[in-house]
Design an enzyme around this catalytic site. Structure first.
Site, mmCIF file in Angstrom:
data_model
loop_
_atom_site.group_PDB
_atom_site.id
_atom_site.type_symbol
_atom_site.label_atom_id
_atom_site.label_comp_id
_atom_site.label_asym_id
_atom_site.label_seq_id
_atom_site.Cartn_x
_atom_site.Cartn_y
_atom_site.Cartn_z
ATOM 1 N N LYS A 275 0.828 -1.207 0.000
ATOM 2 C CA LYS A 275 0.000 0.000 0.000
ATOM 3 C C LYS A 275 0.866 1.261 0.000
ATOM 4 C CE LYS A 275 -3.711 0.046 2.549
ATOM 5 N NZ LYS A 275 -4.629 0.137 3.720
ATOM 6 N N GLU B 298 10.260 -5.664 3.677
ATOM 7 C CA GLU B 298 10.493 -6.956 3.040
ATOM 8 C C GLU B 298 10.069 -6.930 1.566
ATOM 9 O OE1 GLU B 298 9.124 -7.891 7.346
ATOM 10 O OE2 GLU B 298 8.653 -6.442 5.757
ATOM 11 N N ARG C 99 -5.185 -8.284 6.128
ATOM 12 C CA ARG C 99 -5.634 -9.680 6.148
ATOM 13 C C ARG C 99 -7.083 -9.837 5.674
ATOM 14 N NH1 ARG C 99 -4.681 -7.441 10.831
ATOM 15 N NH2 ARG C 99 -6.241 -7.282 12.477
ATOM 16 N N GLU D 53 -3.768 -12.697 14.024
ATOM 17 C CA GLU D 53 -3.423 -11.280 13.958
ATOM 18 C C GLU D 53 -4.628 -10.438 14.356
ATOM 19 O OE1 GLU D 53 -0.351 -9.611 11.111
ATOM 20 O OE2 GLU D 53 -2.187 -8.779 10.250
ATOM 21 N N HIS E 227 -1.861 -39.140 9.680
ATOM 22 C CA HIS E 227 -0.654 -39.927 9.904
ATOM 23 C C HIS E 227 0.438 -39.113 10.584
ATOM 24 C CE1 HIS E 227 -2.010 -43.496 7.645
ATOM 25 N NE2 HIS E 227 -2.747 -42.602 7.003
ATOM 26 N N LYS F 12 9.665 -4.808 13.779
ATOM 27 C CA LYS F 12 10.105 -4.080 12.588
ATOM 28 C C LYS F 12 11.019 -2.914 12.972
ATOM 29 C CE LYS F 12 6.109 -4.977 9.602
ATOM 30 N NZ LYS F 12 5.021 -4.334 8.827
#
Length: 544
Positions: A208, A214, A270, A355, A386, A506
């Site tokens: 945005k 990152e 999210r 979050e 399993h 951060k």
């Protein structure tokens, strides 16, 4: 502002008393006492059938849970969200992801502006661009069409699109390869592009602000990778598009702002997979299938807003999670999709749920003294059977499970699907009813082995069943969990739409990064552990 501590409500205390009264009751007893329980404790909406009969609840429990939802103001808060009230109070924002998938022509206003008109203006631009890429009329710098799409983002700018692509791969254009890069670890980028032809590769940079550390680190590496192979900085404009609102930074990167697709601060990361963040999804599926996915979201949104709580799927699921988290001591929820296409769905839900509701402070700033935010995890069936199902069946922890399955396979092959669904139904049945010591002994099991082969049962689960996994079904499924998360947050009095907890790391990373790269020994002022780790890393790097 004062938010009532939910533990002080009479409805909360009534549920505490009900939990004590229910403590000696087994699911075997509940089913024996009510032959119609499996039919009575079910609900259906937006193409999803929810069986919640295998939960440790009675009609009284369910009524008390709905009383708590109403007393917490859930009815009012649902309407406040849909009408654009600024319910994200810590950031002073509305929460209107529902506007992203509202039908064209719907009126949802915020500060006097019709948001739905803005949404469709972006969707129409996305559609036009997608059609150009999919038809081959969008050419790269060398004149060749795009065959590879690499989405660069992180968090909601990665998890939603990556999950949707995997879930709906059956409907995708197989002539297009989609890759997703999110981790700042160089390996993620290197492996994503290792076998790609730069002349046929389009990058979507999703940030945005166009400053996400990152994402922009990966984007700059992608830019360098492209220029090294095509030999011209002008190639960037034909091989990069942006999902962003920062036109200045986008242009400085070399992307033409005509190829920038925006979204808004009333969309949380999210909750953004149906915003322009879904550009990669539209490229993979095509416009028609993408809008079909939006219709599934729309159907569940309408159901959540209008259906009575007693038959409201997100409310039922949300309040069941409150029941287990706050009254029965469960700490996790296992999400177990019996469809391989949904293998990324549990990972997507981890961000959506944890979050959102991983909060220890109420909206009024008071510290909570009750549990919030269950831990979500899972793997597709039958693989999980399993590995970790042993703990769910015979371990010491109470782990409610969400089973998700479909009546029809998208890849019918012999008896595979019947076998898959037989396992799903059997696991839910085994968890609920178990196998008593008497039954085990009657099979001729040696006495010393009986306890090892006994299954206690009384392990709760929901079963969500749909006809088949379609774009609309996926939309309804995601919206179901979105609104379930919101339901829980309202009861707990917390804000499901901020995420301050991701900020501190951060900030500290920004402080440490120059210390790692400094040419001379930096003066460190961290704790002794962090200082030593930094020095050891620097020593190893200098030695290399």
């Amino acid at each position: 502002m004062s938010i009532l501590n939910p533990t002080t409500r009479s409805e909360w205390r009534a549920l505490q008393e009900d939990a004590v009264a229910m403590s000696g009751t087994h699911l075997r007893d509940l089913f024996a006492a009510d032959p119609e329980r499996g039919q009575r404790l079910s609900a259906e909406a937006a193409g999803l059938y929810l069986d919640y009969s295998k939960h440790r609840i009675t009609a009284t429990t369910l009524a008390l849970l709905m009383d708590l939802a109403r007393a917490s103001g859930l009815t009012e808060q649902i309407e406040a969200m849909f009408s654009g009230a600024k319910i994200n109070q810590t950031e002073g924002r509305a929460v209107l992801h529902v506007a992203l998938r509202a039908p064209r022509g719907t009126l949802i206003e915020l500060d006097g502006r019709n948001l739905v008109a803005d949404v469709y203006a972006v969707l129409d631009r996305m559609a036009a661009f997608s059609e150009r890429v999919r038809s081959g009329s969008w050419h790269g710098h060398t004149g060749r069409p795009m065959r590879n799409i690499v989405n660069i983002g992180i968090g909601g700018s990665d998890l939603g699109p990556a999950m949707a692509y995997e879930a709906l791969r059956h409907y995708s254009d197989r002539a297009l390869q989609l890759r997703f890069v999110s981790n700042v670890d160089a390996t993620d980028f290197a492996e994503a592009v290792r076998d790609l032809d730069a002349a046929e590769t389009l990058f979507i940079v999703a940030s945005k602000t166009f400053t996400t550390q990152e994402t922009m680190t990966n984007a700059r590496s992608a830019r360098q990778w492209l220029i090294e192979r095509l030999g011209d900085e002008a190639a960037v404009a034909r091989h990069f598009v942006a999902v962003s609102t920062n036109a200045t930074e986008v242009a400085a990167f070399g992307i033409h702002t005509d190829n920038m697709f925006g979204f808004w601060d009333w969309v949380g990361g999210r909750y953004s997979m149906t915003s322009a963040i879904g550009l990669s999804t539209m490229l993979a599926l095509g416009v028609e299938a993408y809008h079909s996915m939006l219709s599934g979201f729309q159907a569940m949104d309408a159901h959540f807003r209008s259906a009575p709580f007693a038959v409201n799927l997100p409310v039922i699921m949300g309040m069941l999670n409150v029941w287990y988290t706050n009254f029965l001591g469960a700490e996790t929820v296992a999400v177990l999709p019996y469809d391989h296409y949904l293998r990324r769905f549990p990972a997507y839900l981890q961000q959506l749920t944890m979050e959102s509701n991983g909060k220890g402070v109420r909206l009024d700033g008071a510290t909570v003294d009750y549990q919030t935010g269950a831990i979500y995890w899972g793997e597709p069936g039958t693989n999980g059977q399993h590995s970790f199902y042993q703990l769910i069946h015979q371990g010491t922890r109470l782990i409610p499970c969400d089973f998700i399955g479909f009546c029809h396979s998208l890849n019918p092959l012999g008896s595979h699907h019947d076998m898959l669904m037989a396992n799903m139904f059997a696991q839910a049945e085994a968890l609920a009813f178990g196998k008593s010591a008497t039954q085990v002994a009657a099979e001729g099991t040696p006495e010393w082995l009986v306890s090892h082969r006994t299954f206690p049962g009384n392990r709760p689960s929901s079963s969500i069943l749909a006809d088949r996994l379609t774009p609309a079904t996926l939309g309804a499924l995601v919206a179901l969990y979105e609104h379930s998360v919101f339901t829980q947050s309202v009861v707990w009095g917390i804000n499901a739409f901020d995420q301050w907890g991701v900020e501190l790391g951060k900030v500290l990373a920004g402080r440490i990064l120059p210390e790692l790269a400094a040419s001379t020994e930096p003066e460190l002022s961290h704790d002794s552990s962090t200082n030593r780790l930094i020095r050891r890393y620097r020593t190893a790097r200098s030695g290399a």
